[in-house]
Structure formats: structure tokens, C-alpha cells
Design an enzyme around this catalytic site. Structure first.
Site, PDB file in Angstrom:
ATOM      1  N   ARG A  67     -15.562  -7.645   2.190  1.00 42.15           N
ATOM      2  CA  ARG A  67     -15.738  -6.328   1.566  1.00 42.15           C
ATOM      3  C   ARG A  67     -15.134  -6.206   0.171  1.00 42.15           C
ATOM      4  O   ARG A  67     -15.431  -5.258  -0.553  1.00 42.15           O
ATOM      5  CB  ARG A  67     -15.115  -5.266   2.472  1.00 42.15           C
ATOM      6  CG  ARG A  67     -15.835  -5.146   3.783  1.00 42.15           C
ATOM      7  CD  ARG A  67     -15.178  -4.143   4.687  1.00 42.15           C
ATOM      8  NE  ARG A  67     -15.899  -4.116   5.964  1.00 42.15           N
ATOM      9  CZ  ARG A  67     -15.384  -3.733   7.097  1.00 42.15           C
ATOM     10  NH1 ARG A  67     -14.136  -3.322   7.147  1.00 42.15           N
ATOM     11  NH2 ARG A  67     -16.107  -3.741   8.196  1.00 42.15           N
TER      12      ARG A  67
ATOM     13  N   ALA B 217       0.810  -1.218   0.000  1.00 45.14           N
ATOM     14  CA  ALA B 217       0.000   0.000   0.000  1.00 45.14           C
ATOM     15  C   ALA B 217       0.846   1.272   0.000  1.00 45.14           C
ATOM     16  O   ALA B 217       0.447   2.278  -0.587  1.00 45.14           O
ATOM     17  CB  ALA B 217      -0.942  -0.009   1.197  1.00 45.14           C
TER      18      ALA B 217
ATOM     19  N   HIS C  16       2.420  -2.056  12.019  1.00 47.02           N
ATOM     20  CA  HIS C  16       2.387  -0.626  11.690  1.00 47.02           C
ATOM     21  C   HIS C  16       1.160  -0.277  10.841  1.00 47.02           C
ATOM     22  O   HIS C  16       1.205   0.532   9.942  1.00 47.02           O
ATOM     23  CB  HIS C  16       3.690  -0.192  11.030  1.00 47.02           C
ATOM     24  CG  HIS C  16       4.030  -0.901   9.750  1.00 47.02           C
ATOM     25  ND1 HIS C  16       4.222  -2.244   9.653  1.00 47.02           N
ATOM     26  CD2 HIS C  16       4.210  -0.414   8.500  1.00 47.02           C
ATOM     27  CE1 HIS C  16       4.506  -2.573   8.404  1.00 47.02           C
ATOM     28  NE2 HIS C  16       4.492  -1.478   7.674  1.00 47.02           N
TER      29      HIS C  16
ATOM     30  N   THR D  80       0.044  -6.718  10.391  1.00 45.41           N
ATOM     31  CA  THR D  80       1.140  -5.758  10.403  1.00 45.41           C
ATOM     32  C   THR D  80       1.074  -4.905  11.660  1.00 45.41           C
ATOM     33  O   THR D  80       0.007  -4.418  12.034  1.00 45.41           O
ATOM     34  CB  THR D  80       1.142  -4.874   9.135  1.00 45.41           C
ATOM     35  OG1 THR D  80       2.193  -3.923   9.230  1.00 45.41           O
ATOM     36  CG2 THR D  80      -0.179  -4.166   8.933  1.00 45.41           C
TER      37      THR D  80
END
Length: 171
Positions: free
Chosen positions: A129, A58, A90, A88
Site C-alpha cells: 500500500r 506515529a 499496542h 507492536t
């Protein structure tokens, strides 16, 4: 009082769309991309007018979007990715920085970008989603491309009126 109103336009024929897809959490990102491309086709966007590029994660999405925007070849861009908290440590950094970068590119280049980088607590939420968010990204890109082109014409119409007034004054 009657006011002017622009009606949403989901006609994709002739629009050029660039898609940047993250490969991190690949099954979810592939699901996003499949749904997005299918919806673009349903809206009339030709396959030859779509470019799909992939990036590692990302955080790399904004740079790829910037390069596509710099090319001047697209009417809208789409960002696809999945940041899942459970995978993750972070999560907030990746979510916030990728989102801010995507927004900045759109504003800097005056180009609509549909942001479908999912941020979820777990894999199950992301899978649940991915299909609808992929479709939604396609619809947002097409609608916003049409809207920005229509709004750009408002400025062109005003410029033409000013030119006509200038010519009348000189005559």
C-alpha cells in the site's frame, strides 16, 4: 435549479506543504515519503516549498504537525507512518491516538492534513500500500489546500459585500 459547485483543483504551484514522517517501520515510511514527494512534484509543488521532518514513531507525529501548523507557513500538512499489528502489542492505542491527534491538529488550526499513517496487519500489506498511499496523500493535501483557500475567499467576499452595504447606508 442550478447550484454552485467547486471543482477539485490539483494544481500545486505556489502551495507550501509540510510533511511529518515516522521513522518506525522505516522502509515503509521511506516508500511513503518517496511516492508522496514525487507526486507533489508532479502536481507542481516546488521542492523549496516542501519541508520534510521525521519523528521516532506515529505517536510523535501530532506534536510535530502542531509545531508546523503553529508556524503559519504551510497551506497543508501530510502525516506519513506505518503501524503494523504484527510488530507492536499496542497497535490499537498507537493507531487510535495518532489518528485522533492528527485530526485534532487539523481542526484546531483550520489546516488540511492528509493522513497517510498506514495501519496494517503485516509488513506485506504495508509494502503493498505504501506507494499509492504516499501519492494519495500528496493529492489530498494539494486538493484540500486549494479547497480551503477557495472557501476562505467566500468569507472574504461576504465581508466585502457587508462593508459596501455599510458604506452605502452611511452615505
Amino acid at each position: 435549479m442550478e447550484i454552485g459547485q467547486y471543482q477539485p483543483n490539483l494544481e500545486g504551484d505556489g502551495l507550501r506543504i509540510g510533511i511529518v514522517q515516522s521513522r518506525f517501520n522505516e522502509p515503509v515510511c521511506n516508500g511513503l515519503a518517496d511516492a508522496c514527494v514525487e507526486e507533489l512534484e508532479r502536481l507542481g509543488v516546488s521542492g523549496e516549498d516542501v519541508l520534510l521532518v521525521s519523528v521516532p514513531g506515529a505517536l510523535e507525529i501530532p506534536l510535530a504537525l502542531q509545531k508546523l501548523a503553529e508556524s503559519g507557513q504551510f497551506d497543508a500538512l501530510i502525516a506519513l507512518g506505518a503501524v503494523i499489528r504484527g510488530e507492536t502489542y499496542h497497535f490499537e492505542l498507537v493507531s487510535n491516538e495518532s489518528g485522533a491527534g492528527i485530526t485534532r491538529i487539523g481542526l484546531d488550526f483550520n489546516l488540511p492534513i492528509a493522513n497517510a499513517v498506514l495501519t496494517t496487519e503485516n509488513d506485506e500489506q504495508a509494502v503493498a500500500r505504501m506507494t499509492e498511499k504516499g501519492r494519495d496523500a500528496a493529492r489530498v493535501a494539494v486538493e484540500m489546500a486549494n479547497l480551503t483557500m477557495a472557501l476562505d475567499q467566500l468569507g472574504d467576499d461576504e465581508d466585502e459585500e457587508e462593508d459596501e452595504e455599510d458604506e452605502e447606508e452611511r452615505a
